[in-house]
Design a protein around this motif. Structure first.
Motif, PDB file in Angstrom:
ATOM      1  N   ILE A  14       0.850  -1.244  -0.081  1.00 46.19           N
ATOM      2  CA  ILE A  14      -0.201   0.007   0.109  1.00 46.19           C
ATOM      3  C   ILE A  14       0.684   1.366  -0.180  1.00 46.19           C
ATOM      4  CG2 ILE A  14      -1.670   1.231   1.312  1.00 46.19           C
ATOM      5  CD1 ILE A  14      -2.705  -1.478   2.322  1.00 46.19           C
ATOM      6  N   LEU A  15       0.694   1.953  -0.826  1.00 46.29           N
ATOM      7  CA  LEU A  15       1.398   3.225  -1.189  1.00 46.29           C
ATOM      8  C   LEU A  15       0.729   4.370  -0.194  1.00 46.29           C
ATOM      9  CD1 LEU A  15       2.449   3.089  -5.003  1.00 46.29           C
ATOM     10  CD2 LEU A  15       3.760   2.276  -3.062  1.00 46.29           C
ATOM     11  N   SER A  16       1.464   5.392  -0.101  1.00 49.85           N
ATOM     12  CA  SER A  16       1.140   6.699   0.501  1.00 49.85           C
ATOM     13  C   SER A  16      -0.328   7.283  -0.151  1.00 49.85           C
ATOM     14  CB  SER A  16       2.164   7.745   0.706  1.00 49.85           C
ATOM     15  OG  SER A  16       1.633   8.988   0.759  1.00 49.85           O
ATOM     16  N   GLN A  17      -1.281   7.224   0.505  1.00 54.51           N
ATOM     17  CA  GLN A  17      -2.518   7.810  -0.014  1.00 54.51           C
ATOM     18  C   GLN A  17      -2.582   9.227  -0.199  1.00 54.51           C
ATOM     19  OE1 GLN A  17      -5.364   6.006  -0.820  1.00 54.51           O
ATOM     20  NE2 GLN A  17      -5.756   7.941  -1.582  1.00 54.51           N
ATOM     21  N   LYS A  18      -1.787  10.132   0.774  1.00 54.10           N
ATOM     22  CA  LYS A  18      -1.521  11.241   0.519  1.00 54.10           C
ATOM     23  C   LYS A  18      -0.730  11.677  -0.456  1.00 54.10           C
ATOM     24  CE  LYS A  18       1.509  13.734   3.007  1.00 54.10           C
ATOM     25  NZ  LYS A  18       2.362  14.670   3.879  1.00 54.10           N
ATOM     26  N   ALA A  19       0.230  10.958  -1.060  1.00 57.45           N
ATOM     27  CA  ALA A  19       0.944  11.119  -2.168  1.00 57.45           C
ATOM     28  C   ALA A  19       0.136  10.733  -3.639  1.00 57.45           C
ATOM     29  CB  ALA A  19       2.251  10.238  -2.064  1.00 57.45           C
ATOM     30  N   ALA A  20      -0.641   9.781  -3.479  1.00 59.65           N
ATOM     31  CA  ALA A  20      -1.535   9.287  -4.510  1.00 59.65           C
ATOM     32  C   ALA A  20      -2.562  10.388  -4.828  1.00 59.65           C
ATOM     33  CB  ALA A  20      -2.210   8.207  -4.354  1.00 59.65           C
ATOM     34  N   ASP A  21      -2.920  11.176  -4.024  1.00 59.02           N
ATOM     35  CA  ASP A  21      -4.029  12.142  -4.211  1.00 59.02           C
ATOM     36  C   ASP A  21      -3.404  13.440  -4.598  1.00 59.02           C
ATOM     37  OD1 ASP A  21      -5.906  10.636  -2.948  1.00 59.02           O
ATOM     38  OD2 ASP A  21      -5.818  11.533  -0.906  1.00 59.02           O
ATOM     39  N   ILE A  22      -1.979  13.692  -4.960  1.00 64.17           N
ATOM     40  CA  ILE A  22      -1.207  14.764  -5.417  1.00 64.17           C
ATOM     41  C   ILE A  22      -1.464  14.691  -7.016  1.00 64.17           C
ATOM     42  CG2 ILE A  22       0.751  16.119  -5.656  1.00 64.17           C
ATOM     43  CD1 ILE A  22      -0.634  16.132  -3.025  1.00 64.17           C
ATOM     44  N   LYS A  23      -2.070  15.701  -7.628  1.00 61.46           N
ATOM     45  CA  LYS A  23      -2.275  15.618  -9.028  1.00 61.46           C
ATOM     46  C   LYS A  23      -1.005  16.253  -9.779  1.00 61.46           C
ATOM     47  CE  LYS A  23      -7.299  16.083  -8.756  1.00 61.46           C
ATOM     48  NZ  LYS A  23      -8.203  16.918  -9.472  1.00 61.46           N
ATOM     49  N   PRO A  24      -0.481  15.865 -10.932  1.00 64.00           N
ATOM     50  CA  PRO A  24       0.747  16.207 -11.684  1.00 64.00           C
ATOM     51  C   PRO A  24       0.204  17.803 -11.905  1.00 64.00           C
ATOM     52  CG  PRO A  24      -0.462  14.655 -13.208  1.00 64.00           C
ATOM     53  CD  PRO A  24      -1.149  14.658 -11.591  1.00 64.00           C
ATOM     54  N   SER A  25       1.074  18.480 -12.414  1.00 63.65           N
ATOM     55  CA  SER A  25       0.757  19.896 -12.944  1.00 63.65           C
ATOM     56  C   SER A  25       0.440  19.795 -14.309  1.00 63.65           C
ATOM     57  CB  SER A  25       2.252  20.525 -13.110  1.00 63.65           C
ATOM     58  OG  SER A  25       1.988  21.984 -13.597  1.00 63.65           O
ATOM     59  N   SER A  26      -0.852  20.443 -14.630  1.00 64.39           N
ATOM     60  CA  SER A  26      -1.209  20.161 -16.182  1.00 64.39           C
ATOM     61  C   SER A  26      -0.515  21.361 -16.994  1.00 64.39           C
ATOM     62  CB  SER A  26      -2.780  20.658 -15.958  1.00 64.39           C
ATOM     63  OG  SER A  26      -3.088  21.909 -15.304  1.00 64.39           O
ATOM     64  N   THR A  27      -0.105  22.406 -16.230  1.00 61.27           N
ATOM     65  CA  THR A  27       0.678  23.414 -17.057  1.00 61.27           C
ATOM     66  C   THR A  27       1.992  22.680 -17.716  1.00 61.27           C
ATOM     67  OG1 THR A  27       1.699  24.218 -15.103  1.00 61.27           O
ATOM     68  CG2 THR A  27      -0.411  25.398 -16.111  1.00 61.27           C
ATOM     69  N   LEU A  28       2.740  21.998 -16.824  1.00 59.33           N
ATOM     70  CA  LEU A  28       3.834  21.197 -17.235  1.00 59.33           C
ATOM     71  C   LEU A  28       3.641  20.396 -18.300  1.00 59.33           C
ATOM     72  CD1 LEU A  28       5.905  21.060 -13.999  1.00 59.33           C
ATOM     73  CD2 LEU A  28       6.224  22.790 -15.680  1.00 59.33           C
ATOM     74  N   ALA A  29       2.428  19.619 -18.139  1.00 57.54           N
ATOM     75  CA  ALA A  29       2.037  18.595 -18.954  1.00 57.54           C
ATOM     76  C   ALA A  29       1.667  19.296 -20.474  1.00 57.54           C
ATOM     77  CB  ALA A  29       0.962  17.826 -18.371  1.00 57.54           C
ATOM     78  N   ILE A  30       0.949  20.168 -20.351  1.00 55.23           N
ATOM     79  CA  ILE A  30       0.603  20.862 -21.689  1.00 55.23           C
ATOM     80  C   ILE A  30       1.897  21.356 -22.516  1.00 55.23           C
ATOM     81  CG2 ILE A  30      -0.437  23.098 -22.625  1.00 55.23           C
ATOM     82  CD1 ILE A  30      -2.475  21.203 -22.102  1.00 55.23           C
ATOM     83  N   THR A  31       2.896  21.708 -21.744  1.00 56.56           N
ATOM     84  CA  THR A  31       4.219  22.379 -22.211  1.00 56.56           C
ATOM     85  C   THR A  31       4.988  21.193 -22.727  1.00 56.56           C
ATOM     86  OG1 THR A  31       4.157  24.330 -20.850  1.00 56.56           O
ATOM     87  CG2 THR A  31       6.248  23.735 -21.726  1.00 56.56           C
ATOM     88  N   ALA A  32       4.998  20.240 -22.078  1.00 56.34           N
ATOM     89  CA  ALA A  32       5.780  19.235 -22.484  1.00 56.34           C
ATOM     90  C   ALA A  32       5.289  18.470 -23.532  1.00 56.34           C
ATOM     91  CB  ALA A  32       5.830  18.077 -21.219  1.00 56.34           C
ATOM     92  N   LYS A  33       4.010  18.261 -23.864  1.00 55.29           N
ATOM     93  CA  LYS A  33       3.149  17.766 -24.972  1.00 55.29           C
ATOM     94  C   LYS A  33       3.528  18.499 -26.227  1.00 55.29           C
ATOM     95  CE  LYS A  33      -1.314  16.127 -26.797  1.00 55.29           C
ATOM     96  NZ  LYS A  33      -2.758  15.767 -26.666  1.00 55.29           N
ATOM     97  N   ALA A  34       3.542  20.151 -26.159  1.00 50.89           N
ATOM     98  CA  ALA A  34       3.785  21.095 -27.314  1.00 50.89           C
ATOM     99  C   ALA A  34       4.960  20.795 -27.515  1.00 50.89           C
ATOM    100  CB  ALA A  34       3.315  22.211 -26.623  1.00 50.89           C
ATOM    101  N   LYS A  35       6.112  20.729 -26.681  1.00 54.30           N
ATOM    102  CA  LYS A  35       7.548  20.585 -27.209  1.00 54.30           C
ATOM    103  C   LYS A  35       7.626  19.297 -27.911  1.00 54.30           C
ATOM    104  CE  LYS A  35       9.588  23.445 -23.481  1.00 54.30           C
ATOM    105  NZ  LYS A  35      10.497  23.190 -22.304  1.00 54.30           N
ATOM    106  N   GLN A  36       6.952  18.215 -27.394  1.00 48.49           N
ATOM    107  CA  GLN A  36       7.056  16.871 -27.987  1.00 48.49           C
ATOM    108  C   GLN A  36       6.434  16.793 -29.498  1.00 48.49           C
ATOM    109  OE1 GLN A  36       8.805  13.968 -26.958  1.00 48.49           O
ATOM    110  NE2 GLN A  36       8.429  13.738 -29.051  1.00 48.49           N
ATOM    111  N   MET A  37       5.587  17.712 -29.724  1.00 48.67           N
ATOM    112  CA  MET A  37       5.007  17.878 -31.001  1.00 48.67           C
ATOM    113  C   MET A  37       5.813  18.509 -31.823  1.00 48.67           C
ATOM    114  SD  MET A  37       0.915  18.678 -30.144  1.00 48.67           S
ATOM    115  CE  MET A  37       0.341  18.903 -31.734  1.00 48.67           C
ATOM    116  N   LYS A  38       6.485  19.496 -31.287  1.00 51.05           N
ATOM    117  CA  LYS A  38       7.622  20.165 -32.197  1.00 51.05           C
ATOM    118  C   LYS A  38       8.785  19.192 -32.380  1.00 51.05           C
ATOM    119  CE  LYS A  38       6.577  24.857 -30.361  1.00 51.05           C
ATOM    120  NZ  LYS A  38       7.247  26.172 -29.699  1.00 51.05           N
TER     121      LYS A  38
END
Length: 397
Positions: free
Chosen positions: A2-26
């Motif tokens: 069983i992993l940390s429930q608190k850690a599991a509740d932390i969402k990734p940064s959507s802004t960094l995800a969008i930027t990463a996806k745009a960079k990958q597309m480029k």
């Protein structure tokens, strides 16, 4: 296991995800225009880079004190006194690995389990997650467009409970670009003192303010608010140093000591070479800041004027930072190629897939009907991206 429930509740940064996806597309050869980046598109000024090179050549590559080198902390104290009207000693300054780290240290230092932090929305998405990491409870206050997305005292009073520990303010704001006036900040200071709260004041965009607006530090008003304020700042946005990862907090000495202790175990000191670069940035020539600010101002005017003429969307002209907070308004319920736009996430997906334009949906900022555009990009890219956005909007049905 069983992993940390608190850690599991932390969402990734959507802004960094969008930027990463745009960079990958480029990288894949796709002509995508990215409006997601929360960083200046300029290079770090030469005199700052030179200071890091000299530090390396001088062998300044070992551990430093966990809370930062004395010379940098002294320069920060001088800056705060000269520019912000607040007096701090070096033992009240904690230099960290970026302002994000400073904020996380702050919440870990002041919060106990179930303590509440009032966060006016729209808010930078990491605030909520940082409070949760520190076992606190984020309490979101939804501000109104007619108030320029700034919290009123009535709204703050309505969010108070017997568990409220702190209020977080961000001026200029990410994502709205709005700036709290001195009068508004004085009212907030009175509210904080009245209810014996802490105020965490994120001032990372303080030098990127346009027109007749001015930055005021809430800690400068009087001793009562000063001793309740944890001020957050850094060099990332002002000096185009996002990758160098240097931020700092200025706080009451007892809080600063706790933050330093936490950091000493979590990460030790900030990067030694980056500290020397930050010292050169803060204490060196400031013409580079004015050059970048002038460019941002020109882009701001252009982007706002273009958006104001487009159908179905609207925005308030930002007073600071480098973002435009766009309300989908009449676009909601419209369709594009038979797919209905019911929120900003759908809008962002459609315009990226069809027009190769990357925007940040603000669902994680507390507003699912808005998206954020960054004008920390070249004018050529801004023009191209807005042309595509206008074409997209003109084809809604």
């Amino acid at each position: 296991m069983i992993l940390s429930q608190k850690a599991a509740d932390i969402k990734p940064s959507s802004t960094l995800a969008i930027t990463a996806k745009a960079k990958q597309m480029k990288a894949d050869g796709i002509d995508v225009v990215g409006f997601g980046a929360g960083e200046p598109d300029f290079d770090t000024p030469d005199h700052i880079k030179a200071a890091a090179v000299k530090a390396m050549d001088d062998g300044f590559t070992k551990y430093t004190p966990a809370s930062g080198i004395p010379a940098l902390k002294a320069a920060i104290c001088k800056k705060l006194a000269d520019e912000n009207g607040v007096t701090y000693a070096t033992n009240q300054i904690v230099v960290s690995n970026g302002a994000k780290h400073s904020l996380t240290n702050t919440f870990m230092a002041i919060l106990n389990p179930s303590d509440e932090v009032i966060i006016p929305g729209p808010f930078w998405l990491s605030y909520k997650q940082m409070v949760k990491i520190a076992d606190g409870v984020p309490v979101i206050v939804r501000t109104k467009k007619e108030n320029h997305y700034k919290a009123t005292i009535d709204e703050l009073e309505g969010a108070l409970t017997n568990k409220t520990k702190a209020l977080l303010i961000n001026s200029p704001s990410n994502p709205t670009g709005m700036v709290y006036t001195e009068e508004e900040l004085r009212e907030i200071a009175d509210f904080v003192v009245k209810h014996n709260l802490y105020v965490v004041s994120d001032e990372i965009y303080e030098k990127l303010i346009y027109g007749n607006e001015k930055h005021v530090s809430i800690a400068s008003f009087n001793e009562e608010i000063y001793k309740r304020t944890i001020m957050i700042n850094g060099v990332s946005k002002t000096y185009a140093m996002t990758g160098w990862r240097i931020g700092y907090a200025a706080a009451p000495a007892d809080i600063a000591k706790i933050m330093s202790n936490i950091q000493s175990h979590a990460s030790s000191n900030p990067n030694s070479l980056a500290q020397k670069a930050a010292l050169a940035a803060i204490s060196g020539p400031q013409e580079c800041v004015q050059m970048m600010k002038a460019a941002f101002n020109k882009r701001r005017d252009y982007m706002y004027e273009r958006i104001a003429k487009m159908p179905y969307i609207s925005a308030i002209k930002p007073q600071g930072a480098f973002y435009l907070f766009v309300d989908l308004d009449l676009a909601l319920g419209k369709s594009y190629k038979d797919e209905v736009i019911d929120d900003a996430n759908t809008f962002a997906k459609l315009i990226l897939d069809d027009q190769k334009v990357a925007v940040v949906p603000c669902t994680d900022f507390g507003y699912s009907t808005h998206f954020r555009l960054s004008y920390a990009s070249s004018m050529e890219n801004i023009q191209k991206g807005l042309d595509r956005m206008e074409a997209f909007l003109n084809n809604l049905q």
